[in-house]
Design a protein around this motif. Sequence first.
Motif, PDB file in Angstrom:
ATOM      1  N   SER A 238       0.775  -1.122   0.025  1.00 14.95           N
ATOM      2  CA  SER A 238      -0.094   0.102   0.092  1.00 14.95           C
ATOM      3  C   SER A 238       0.922   1.115   0.118  1.00 14.95           C
ATOM      4  O   SER A 238       1.976   1.391   0.730  1.00 14.95           O
ATOM      5  CB  SER A 238      -0.939   0.098   1.207  1.00 14.95           C
ATOM      6  OG  SER A 238      -1.633   1.285   1.182  1.00 14.95           O
ATOM      7  N   LYS A 239       0.460   2.158  -0.785  1.00 10.90           N
ATOM      8  CA  LYS A 239       1.136   3.540  -0.870  1.00 10.90           C
ATOM      9  C   LYS A 239       0.580   4.676   0.496  1.00 10.90           C
ATOM     10  O   LYS A 239       1.239   5.353   0.879  1.00 10.90           O
ATOM     11  CB  LYS A 239       0.897   4.297  -1.883  1.00 10.90           C
ATOM     12  CG  LYS A 239       1.447   3.720  -3.177  1.00 10.90           C
ATOM     13  CD  LYS A 239       0.891   4.410  -4.485  1.00 10.90           C
ATOM     14  CE  LYS A 239       1.314   4.026  -5.815  1.00 10.90           C
ATOM     15  NZ  LYS A 239       0.977   4.699  -6.978  1.00 10.90           N
ATOM     16  N   THR A 240      -0.354   3.797   1.008  1.00 12.41           N
ATOM     17  CA  THR A 240      -0.928   4.657   2.326  1.00 12.41           C
ATOM     18  C   THR A 240      -0.415   3.974   3.437  1.00 12.41           C
ATOM     19  O   THR A 240      -0.047   2.947   3.624  1.00 12.41           O
ATOM     20  CB  THR A 240      -2.552   4.442   2.357  1.00 12.41           C
ATOM     21  OG1 THR A 240      -3.369   4.821   1.411  1.00 12.41           O
ATOM     22  CG2 THR A 240      -2.939   4.919   3.682  1.00 12.41           C
ATOM     23  N   PRO A 241       0.432   4.936   4.163  1.00 11.02           N
ATOM     24  CA  PRO A 241       1.021   4.522   5.482  1.00 11.02           C
ATOM     25  C   PRO A 241       0.132   3.602   6.422  1.00 11.02           C
ATOM     26  O   PRO A 241      -0.854   4.400   7.013  1.00 11.02           O
ATOM     27  CB  PRO A 241       1.672   5.724   6.113  1.00 11.02           C
ATOM     28  CG  PRO A 241       0.609   6.861   5.588  1.00 11.02           C
ATOM     29  CD  PRO A 241       0.270   6.379   4.178  1.00 11.02           C
ATOM     30  N   ILE A 242       0.368   2.399   6.594  1.00 13.10           N
ATOM     31  CA  ILE A 242      -0.475   1.785   7.659  1.00 13.10           C
ATOM     32  C   ILE A 242       0.668   1.006   8.470  1.00 13.10           C
ATOM     33  O   ILE A 242       1.326   0.138   8.185  1.00 13.10           O
ATOM     34  CB  ILE A 242      -1.222   0.530   6.947  1.00 13.10           C
ATOM     35  CG1 ILE A 242      -2.262   1.118   5.935  1.00 13.10           C
ATOM     36  CG2 ILE A 242      -1.928  -0.143   8.208  1.00 13.10           C
ATOM     37  CD1 ILE A 242      -2.911   0.215   5.217  1.00 13.10           C
ATOM     38  N   PRO A 243       0.618   1.697   9.811  1.00  5.20           N
ATOM     39  CA  PRO A 243       1.798   1.102  10.904  1.00  5.20           C
ATOM     40  C   PRO A 243       1.447  -0.076  11.158  1.00  5.20           C
ATOM     41  O   PRO A 243       0.438  -0.788  11.298  1.00  5.20           O
ATOM     42  CB  PRO A 243       1.488   2.007  11.861  1.00  5.20           C
ATOM     43  CG  PRO A 243       0.761   3.208  11.618  1.00  5.20           C
ATOM     44  CD  PRO A 243      -0.156   2.951  10.181  1.00  5.20           C
ATOM     45  N   ALA A 244       2.689  -0.983  11.403  1.00 11.02           N
ATOM     46  CA  ALA A 244       2.538  -2.379  11.796  1.00 11.02           C
ATOM     47  C   ALA A 244       2.243  -2.503  13.333  1.00 11.02           C
ATOM     48  O   ALA A 244       2.147  -1.880  14.190  1.00 11.02           O
ATOM     49  CB  ALA A 244       4.061  -3.267  11.487  1.00 11.02           C
ATOM     50  N   ASP A 245       1.436  -3.727  13.503  1.00  8.80           N
ATOM     51  CA  ASP A 245       1.193  -3.944  14.850  1.00  8.80           C
ATOM     52  C   ASP A 245       0.143  -2.906  15.528  1.00  8.80           C
ATOM     53  O   ASP A 245       0.089  -2.635  16.510  1.00  8.80           O
ATOM     54  CB  ASP A 245       2.204  -4.381  15.727  1.00  8.80           C
ATOM     55  CG  ASP A 245       3.068  -5.537  15.309  1.00  8.80           C
ATOM     56  OD1 ASP A 245       2.458  -6.681  14.848  1.00  8.80           O
ATOM     57  OD2 ASP A 245       4.179  -5.352  15.016  1.00  8.80           O
ATOM     58  N   THR A 246      -0.814  -2.490  14.487  1.00  4.33           N
ATOM     59  CA  THR A 246      -1.610  -1.081  15.249  1.00  4.33           C
ATOM     60  C   THR A 246      -2.890  -1.390  14.804  1.00  4.33           C
ATOM     61  O   THR A 246      -3.354  -1.610  13.649  1.00  4.33           O
ATOM     62  CB  THR A 246      -1.001   0.122  14.714  1.00  4.33           C
ATOM     63  OG1 THR A 246       0.216   0.330  14.833  1.00  4.33           O
ATOM     64  CG2 THR A 246      -2.082   1.233  15.210  1.00  4.33           C
ATOM     65  N   GLY A 247      -3.947  -1.319  15.783  1.00  2.48           N
ATOM     66  CA  GLY A 247      -5.261  -1.412  15.668  1.00  2.48           C
ATOM     67  C   GLY A 247      -6.117  -0.202  15.492  1.00  2.48           C
ATOM     68  O   GLY A 247      -5.491   0.760  15.153  1.00  2.48           O
ATOM     69  N   ASP A 248      -7.168  -0.285  16.214  1.00  5.83           N
ATOM     70  CA  ASP A 248      -8.115   0.962  16.077  1.00  5.83           C
ATOM     71  C   ASP A 248      -7.919   1.885  17.580  1.00  5.83           C
ATOM     72  O   ASP A 248      -8.426   2.737  17.666  1.00  5.83           O
ATOM     73  CB  ASP A 248      -9.558   0.492  16.240  1.00  5.83           C
ATOM     74  CG  ASP A 248      -9.775  -0.113  14.860  1.00  5.83           C
ATOM     75  OD1 ASP A 248      -9.224   0.355  14.032  1.00  5.83           O
ATOM     76  OD2 ASP A 248     -10.704  -1.078  15.022  1.00  5.83           O
ATOM     77  N   PHE A 249      -7.069   1.476  18.415  1.00  2.00           N
ATOM     78  CA  PHE A 249      -6.719   2.059  19.611  1.00  2.00           C
ATOM     79  C   PHE A 249      -5.911   3.323  19.198  1.00  2.00           C
ATOM     80  O   PHE A 249      -4.785   3.214  19.073  1.00  2.00           O
ATOM     81  CB  PHE A 249      -6.101   1.292  20.457  1.00  2.00           C
ATOM     82  CG  PHE A 249      -5.654   1.505  21.886  1.00  2.00           C
ATOM     83  CD1 PHE A 249      -6.668   2.407  22.623  1.00  2.00           C
ATOM     84  CD2 PHE A 249      -4.662   1.486  22.856  1.00  2.00           C
ATOM     85  CE1 PHE A 249      -6.721   2.914  23.889  1.00  2.00           C
ATOM     86  CE2 PHE A 249      -4.417   1.821  23.795  1.00  2.00           C
ATOM     87  CZ  PHE A 249      -5.444   2.572  24.728  1.00  2.00           C
ATOM     88  N   ARG A 250      -6.797   4.555  19.267  1.00  2.00           N
ATOM     89  CA  ARG A 250      -5.990   5.596  18.842  1.00  2.00           C
ATOM     90  C   ARG A 250      -6.808   6.823  19.183  1.00  2.00           C
ATOM     91  O   ARG A 250      -8.054   6.754  19.814  1.00  2.00           O
ATOM     92  CB  ARG A 250      -5.495   5.893  17.362  1.00  2.00           C
ATOM     93  CG  ARG A 250      -6.885   5.737  16.619  1.00  2.00           C
ATOM     94  CD  ARG A 250      -6.812   5.652  15.098  1.00  2.00           C
ATOM     95  NE  ARG A 250      -6.242   4.612  14.605  1.00  2.00           N
ATOM     96  CZ  ARG A 250      -5.021   4.322  14.085  1.00  2.00           C
ATOM     97  NH1 ARG A 250      -4.421   5.308  13.285  1.00  2.00           N
ATOM     98  NH2 ARG A 250      -4.433   3.224  13.710  1.00  2.00           N
ATOM     99  N   LEU A 251      -6.320   8.244  19.371  1.00  2.55           N
ATOM    100  CA  LEU A 251      -6.957   9.400  19.334  1.00  2.55           C
ATOM    101  C   LEU A 251      -6.636  10.236  18.190  1.00  2.55           C
ATOM    102  O   LEU A 251      -5.880  10.322  17.457  1.00  2.55           O
ATOM    103  CB  LEU A 251      -6.210  10.105  20.743  1.00  2.55           C
ATOM    104  CG  LEU A 251      -6.857  11.605  21.103  1.00  2.55           C
ATOM    105  CD1 LEU A 251      -6.715  11.560  22.418  1.00  2.55           C
ATOM    106  CD2 LEU A 251      -6.452  12.533  20.548  1.00  2.55           C
ATOM    107  N   LEU A 252      -7.878  10.590  17.761  1.00  3.17           N
ATOM    108  CA  LEU A 252      -8.125  11.491  16.866  1.00  3.17           C
ATOM    109  C   LEU A 252      -8.208  13.080  16.891  1.00  3.17           C
ATOM    110  O   LEU A 252      -9.330  13.054  17.973  1.00  3.17           O
ATOM    111  CB  LEU A 252      -9.101  10.953  15.715  1.00  3.17           C
ATOM    112  CG  LEU A 252      -8.629   9.690  15.149  1.00  3.17           C
ATOM    113  CD1 LEU A 252     -10.008   9.367  14.169  1.00  3.17           C
ATOM    114  CD2 LEU A 252      -7.326   9.702  14.385  1.00  3.17           C
ATOM    115  N   SER A 253      -7.505  13.926  16.463  1.00  2.00           N
ATOM    116  CA  SER A 253      -8.049  15.415  16.674  1.00  2.00           C
ATOM    117  C   SER A 253      -9.151  15.821  16.267  1.00  2.00           C
ATOM    118  O   SER A 253      -9.675  14.946  15.111  1.00  2.00           O
ATOM    119  CB  SER A 253      -6.749  16.056  16.241  1.00  2.00           C
ATOM    120  OG  SER A 253      -6.730  16.296  14.747  1.00  2.00           O
TER     121      SER A 253
END
Length: 339
Positions: free
Chosen positions: A149-164
Amino acid sequence: MPAERLTVVIAAYNEAASLPLLHPRLRAVLDALDGIEGRILYVDDGSSDATWAVLQALAAADPAVGVLRLSRNFGKEAALTAGLDFVESGAVMILDADGQDPPELIPEFVALWRQGYDNVYGTRRVRDGEGWLKRSTAAMFYRVIGRLSKTPIPADTGDFRLLSPRALQALGQLRERHRFMKGLFGWVGFRRVALPYHRHARMAGHSQFGLWRLWNFALEGITGFSTAPLRVTTYLGLATAGFAFLFALWVVGKAALYGDRVAGWPTMMVVILFLGGVQLIALGLIGEYLGRLYEESKQRPLYLVDTWQAPFVADSGVHPNVGGQRDGHGTTAVGRQVP
């Protein structure tokens, strides 16, 4: 100075056993945040157990809790999208309902958000409660999609995140039907930073994602954010054609030099089966992408809402209409349509 708002969005499907254990932990974390107005939005993705009854009880006991019930099970990605659509303002924190992602880390996410990051995502260092097969296949999937993928998708990363707020607003403009949220989070861009953490085992119940669902989820991600499989089939077709051409020259040369004896039935069958297999794989990949176009062309809503109960706070009011006529509980609301 008014407090900044942070809404925790949790999509739940048959999590009646986990939610009563998760909510007190989450409530304690939000109460301890300095200068943050914390809210919680639970989304019931058409559960068949007592999840909705549990969520109603939590909302009745906590005025900062909102609950959203979809008309049926639309899948985690659609349920998560619905929850994000119903966040009125402020930043959003995404959390799984099973308790594997510790809510006690939310202050660290908030600290990085206050430093100016728009997408603070948790990266798993350790994955408790998962077998070696699931861990190894997950690791392989992230490595593969990271390269394709050309879109950056970090390894070992799920939906656990904070969005501004601005990242959340940008994400709301992406209305595709086949949704791979991990890719969509990366597609919107802005300032990103990883927060490594230890992922725990489930607090109760069992996972709704078996190996078959994970396999289909991986296909969604790869076909949704890369056309590399189509390119690979093109190269495979060219390589096969080149091999067949060389093999034909060898057959003609052998017949010219040594005569044409009737032989080679096994060789012929191997070649026919190999070419047939390559063609079927190519047709399957083309069909996968064509099916996506077919689903998008129908323009169906991403989800339908059965019941919507906003957090009972002074400035909440009634949530604005998001794509259909409805009453105060959103009984006929549909997924937001963005021009």
